[in-house]
Design a protein around this motif. Structure first.
Motif, PDB file in Angstrom:
ATOM      1  N   GLN A 204       0.808  -1.226   0.000  1.00 48.78           N
ATOM      2  CA  GLN A 204       0.000   0.000   0.000  1.00 48.78           C
ATOM      3  C   GLN A 204       0.837   1.270   0.000  1.00 48.78           C
ATOM      4  N   VAL A 205       2.000   1.254   0.628  1.00 50.05           N
ATOM      5  CA  VAL A 205       2.833   2.461   0.724  1.00 50.05           C
ATOM      6  C   VAL A 205       4.022   2.444  -0.236  1.00 50.05           C
ATOM      7  N   ASP A 206       4.098   1.402  -1.067  1.00 42.55           N
ATOM      8  CA  ASP A 206       5.187   1.333  -2.041  1.00 42.55           C
ATOM      9  C   ASP A 206       5.092   2.538  -2.992  1.00 42.55           C
ATOM     10  N   PRO A 207       6.221   3.154  -3.336  1.00 41.00           N
ATOM     11  CA  PRO A 207       6.204   4.316  -4.236  1.00 41.00           C
ATOM     12  C   PRO A 207       5.536   4.051  -5.587  1.00 41.00           C
ATOM     13  N   LEU A 208       5.649   2.837  -6.111  1.00 39.04           N
ATOM     14  CA  LEU A 208       4.964   2.528  -7.373  1.00 39.04           C
ATOM     15  C   LEU A 208       3.444   2.588  -7.196  1.00 39.04           C
ATOM     16  N   HIS A 209       2.963   2.091  -6.060  1.00 35.66           N
ATOM     17  CA  HIS A 209       1.523   2.109  -5.790  1.00 35.66           C
ATOM     18  C   HIS A 209       1.020   3.533  -5.557  1.00 35.66           C
ATOM     19  N   THR A 210       1.733   4.287  -4.746  1.00 34.47           N
ATOM     20  CA  THR A 210       1.275   5.659  -4.471  1.00 34.47           C
ATOM     21  C   THR A 210       1.353   6.526  -5.728  1.00 34.47           C
ATOM     22  N   ALA A 211       2.355   6.296  -6.592  1.00 31.72           N
ATOM     23  CA  ALA A 211       2.444   7.044  -7.858  1.00 31.72           C
ATOM     24  C   ALA A 211       1.287   6.670  -8.781  1.00 31.72           C
ATOM     25  N   PHE A 212       0.937   5.379  -8.809  1.00 33.47           N
ATOM     26  CA  PHE A 212      -0.210   4.950  -9.615  1.00 33.47           C
ATOM     27  C   PHE A 212      -1.479   5.656  -9.152  1.00 33.47           C
ATOM     28  N   LEU A 213      -1.726   5.658  -7.854  1.00 32.86           N
ATOM     29  CA  LEU A 213      -2.931   6.300  -7.315  1.00 32.86           C
ATOM     30  C   LEU A 213      -2.966   7.786  -7.659  1.00 32.86           C
ATOM     31  N   GLU A 214      -1.863   8.450  -7.456  1.00 33.23           N
ATOM     32  CA  GLU A 214      -1.801   9.889  -7.724  1.00 33.23           C
ATOM     33  C   GLU A 214      -2.064  10.188  -9.202  1.00 33.23           C
ATOM     34  N   ARG A 215      -1.464   9.400 -10.073  1.00 39.68           N
ATOM     35  CA  ARG A 215      -1.572   9.647 -11.509  1.00 39.68           C
ATOM     36  C   ARG A 215      -2.935   9.265 -12.072  1.00 39.68           C
ATOM     37  N   PHE A 216      -3.506   8.140 -11.635  1.00 37.97           N
ATOM     38  CA  PHE A 216      -4.670   7.588 -12.325  1.00 37.97           C
ATOM     39  C   PHE A 216      -5.994   7.692 -11.575  1.00 37.97           C
ATOM     40  N   LYS A 217      -5.988   8.181 -10.354  1.00 39.84           N
ATOM     41  CA  LYS A 217      -7.266   8.312  -9.626  1.00 39.84           C
ATOM     42  C   LYS A 217      -8.309   9.104 -10.410  1.00 39.84           C
TER      43      LYS A 217
END
Length: 99
Positions: A74-87
């Motif tokens: 959940q806190v991995d940078p790839l996951h947080t970047a995905f959320l930020e970019r594609f939400k």
């Protein structure tokens, strides 16, 4: 083991290029080290039955060792970047976690 299943309903106004970009974003989550396996796909072209929901745009299924691996995911940078970019791309998301 914990299976993290996420279903996305994308906004209808997205272009084909944006949909392809979203799929690439999902596939980037394969790089998260705490995930044992990651599957990305759209509804399968199987026979229609009343119990099958094909209304979603994409599914993401992530298999993790345990709750700790899930929390790390959940806190991995790839996951947080995905959320930020594609939400902004989806209108609805549902998550089913099975352990």
């Amino acid at each position: 083991m914990l299976v993290h299943s996420v279903y996305f309903w994308l906004k209808s106004e997205l272009t084909e290029a944006e949909v392809a970009e979203f799929r690439q974003g999902l596939e980037s989550l394969c790089g998260i080290k705490s995930a044992e396996s990651v599957y990305v796909g759209a509804p399968a072209d199987t026979p229609q039955r009343p119990v099958i929901d094909t209304s979603y745009s994409f599914a993401l299924v992530v298999v993790l060792k345990d709750r700790e691996a899930h929390d790390t995911y959940q806190v991995d940078p790839l996951h947080t970047a995905f959320l930020e970019r594609f939400k902004p791309y989806w209108e609805k998301v549902l998550i089913y976690d099975v352990g």
